[in-house]
Design an enzyme around this catalytic site. Structure first.
Site, short mmCIF file in Angstrom:
data_model
loop_
_atom_site.label_atom_id
_atom_site.label_comp_id
_atom_site.label_asym_id
_atom_site.label_seq_id
_atom_site.Cartn_x
_atom_site.Cartn_y
_atom_site.Cartn_z
N HIS A 220 -11.82 -7.99 -9.39
CA HIS A 220 -10.51 -8.99 -8.28
C HIS A 220 -10.81 -8.55 -7.51
O HIS A 220 -11.18 -8.25 -6.09
CB HIS A 220 -9.48 -7.72 -8.30
CG HIS A 220 -8.14 -8.83 -7.62
ND1 HIS A 220 -8.53 -8.80 -6.01
CD2 HIS A 220 -7.28 -8.73 -7.70
CE1 HIS A 220 -7.24 -9.52 -5.71
NE2 HIS A 220 -6.62 -9.61 -7.03
N HIS B 241 -12.32 -12.20 -4.93
CA HIS B 241 -11.62 -13.74 -4.49
C HIS B 241 -13.27 -14.58 -3.70
O HIS B 241 -13.45 -14.71 -2.21
CB HIS B 241 -10.94 -14.25 -3.03
CG HIS B 241 -9.20 -13.81 -3.46
ND1 HIS B 241 -8.41 -14.13 -4.43
CD2 HIS B 241 -9.12 -12.15 -3.37
CE1 HIS B 241 -7.79 -13.48 -3.98
NE2 HIS B 241 -7.84 -12.26 -3.94
N LYS C 188 -3.32 -14.28 -13.27
CA LYS C 188 -3.29 -13.67 -12.26
C LYS C 188 -1.74 -13.51 -11.72
O LYS C 188 -1.07 -14.72 -12.43
CB LYS C 188 -4.34 -14.36 -11.34
CG LYS C 188 -3.70 -13.33 -9.96
CD LYS C 188 -3.29 -12.51 -9.25
CE LYS C 188 -3.29 -11.39 -7.31
NZ LYS C 188 -4.74 -12.77 -7.04
N HIS D 265 -1.05 -8.23 -8.53
CA HIS D 265 -0.49 -8.15 -7.43
C HIS D 265 0.95 -7.69 -7.00
O HIS D 265 1.42 -8.55 -7.57
CB HIS D 265 -1.16 -9.24 -6.83
CG HIS D 265 -1.00 -9.17 -5.88
ND1 HIS D 265 -1.28 -9.76 -4.79
CD2 HIS D 265 0.42 -9.51 -4.50
CE1 HIS D 265 -0.75 -9.19 -3.57
NE2 HIS D 265 0.42 -8.60 -3.41
N HIS E 160 -3.68 -3.25 -5.85
CA HIS E 160 -3.35 -2.96 -4.50
C HIS E 160 -2.54 -1.74 -4.53
O HIS E 160 -1.78 -1.64 -3.98
CB HIS E 160 -2.77 -4.22 -3.92
CG HIS E 160 -3.49 -5.51 -4.34
ND1 HIS E 160 -5.39 -5.77 -4.11
CD2 HIS E 160 -3.25 -6.62 -4.54
CE1 HIS E 160 -5.59 -6.54 -3.99
NE2 HIS E 160 -4.37 -7.29 -4.54
N ASP F 183 -10.35 -6.69 -3.48
CA ASP F 183 -9.68 -7.80 -3.36
C ASP F 183 -10.95 -8.79 -1.71
O ASP F 183 -10.63 -8.89 -1.05
CB ASP F 183 -8.47 -7.30 -2.17
CG ASP F 183 -7.47 -8.27 -2.11
OD1 ASP F 183 -7.90 -9.37 -2.95
OD2 ASP F 183 -6.36 -8.12 -1.21
#
Length: 396
Positions: free
Chosen positions: A68, A70, A162, A201, A230, A288
């Site tokens: 995970h 970005h 996602k 998420h 998370h 993340d």
């Protein structure tokens, strides 16, 4: 004739299971042999240009998998100027990340899956392995082909979906909508030989994991099909996650969450799970990385902004290795074998013959990263990055 051989000698090897001192022979992008002794002279005879690395005093581990991150940028919650830029190759190398999987973030309007896919293929060309998730925060999910099942079946680099839940920025899908999404992602994976994982998420809302429990209830869909991430963003959610384990669930802990403002640091999470005798094979870590981390007040107004750090993956593993008595193989598995199993990446996450040659060499004395090998190529040597991305270092 050049064969592209690399010989790693004398390293204390974790596959991630500990197998003692071994020599490892790499041929191009695959592991060819693992043995107590592989003759340097024989390798040089086969390939005069072969690279020989003396790993004495080093721990040899599989390359880390970040499930995970970005890598094409994210954010935008406080306006276009808060969109984070794409990551460069060196960010992955510095963190020991040899495989990366990226979703879209909050912005599924201006950020596109096509652009994410292009960045994914670019990273592949530059030297690491990259994949992406279809969908984004919202429901109905964005896609390239028109639906998530077709995306997973028809596009090689899309390995899952996602969705955001229990978050004030999510679309608040119903139980039926989430069940439909999980089902489509699962069938897409079955038809394409992929996992079709749903990366969920998790936000701060009171509902927590309850919608996941309800969506799976009454179905034969295994809990391996969805991975809430998370979960260390607040103590209530993490406590709920520990109960989720008891029912056979799996969770992903975010290393960019530091433990401030009511969150729990990843090191504390792993220590708590270990002390409660929860099998760490049920846990993965991800960064993340490069995602914006907005800070909200009680009215959910943005009062500050941070950014996820890719380097937090390696620093978290280092801190756990240095400051706990958790077996090294269990710690290393959090970012290697466990992740490979969640994502059904059969040649990743392990040091094994015919597996991909993604290998890290870590100093035993201070757990500093010394070598990064991805697809059989050396990207870091003696602590120095020796390969950079296409546009790194060019004059601005």
């Amino acid at each position: 004739m050049t064969m592209g051989l690399t010989l790693i000698k004398n390293g204390l090897t974790y596959t991630p299971s500990p197998i003692g001192k071994k020599d490892i022979l790499v041929c191009e992008n695959s592991i060819l042999a693992i043995d107590d002794e592989i003759s340097k002279d024989s390798v040089i005879t086969l390939d005069p240009s072969a690279l020989v690395i003396d790993a004495e005093g080093m721990l040899v581990a599989p390359g880390f998998i970040d499930c995970h991150i970005h890598f094409n940028g994210a954010g935008g919650e406080n306006g276009p100027q808060f969109r984070t830029p794409p990551l460069q190759l060196s960010s992955f190398i510095r963190a020991g990340i040899t495989t990366a999987v990226a979703p879209l973030g909050t912005d599924g309007v201006c950020r596109s899956l096509k652009e994410l896919l292009a960045k994914c293929r670019g990273l592949d060309a530059e030297g690491i392995t990259a994949y992406i998730y279809t969908g984004s925060y919202g429901y109905p999910p964005v896609s390239i082909t028109g639906d998530v099942m077709s995306d997973i079946v028809l596009i090689d680099k899309i390995i899952g979906t996602k969705i955001a839940i229990s978050d004030h920025r999510s679309s608040h899908p119903t139980v039926t909508e989430l069940r439909h999404l999980i089902s489509d992602s699962r069938v897409g994976g079955m038809l394409s030989g992929k996992m079709g994982l749903v990366m969920a998420h998790m936000g701060d809302e009171e509902g927590g994991l309850s919608i996941i429990r309800e969506a799976l209830s009454g179905t034969d869909i295994p809990k391996t099909q969805i991975l809430p991430t998370h979960v260390n963003r607040n103590s209530k959610l993490f406590t709920e996650s520990l109960k989720y384990f008891a029912d056979g669930g799996y969770i992903d802990i975010t290393t960019s969450i530091t433990g401030n403002d009511g969150s729990i640091s990843p090191v504390d999470c792993i220590a708590m799970a270990h002390n409660k005798k929860i099998p760490l094979s049920s846990i993965t870590l991800s960064t993340d990385g490069n995602g914006s981390i907005p800070i909200f007040n009680s009215s959910k107004e943005i009062i500050g902004m941070g950014i996820g750090e890719p380097s937090s993956l390696f620093s978290t593993i280092k801190e756990i290795l240095c400051n706990t008595n958790i077996p090294k193989e269990d710690v290393i598995s959090l970012v290697t074998e466990n992740v490979a199993e969640r994502l059904k990446l059969t040649k990743k996450g392990r040091i094994t013959i015919k597996g991909d040659a993604d290998i890290l060499l870590i100093s035993i004395s201070d757990f500093s990263l010394q070598y990064v090998i991805a697809k059989g190529a050396v990207l870091m040597e003696k602590g120095n990055i020796v390969r950079k991305g296409t546009f790194e270092g060019l004059a601005q």
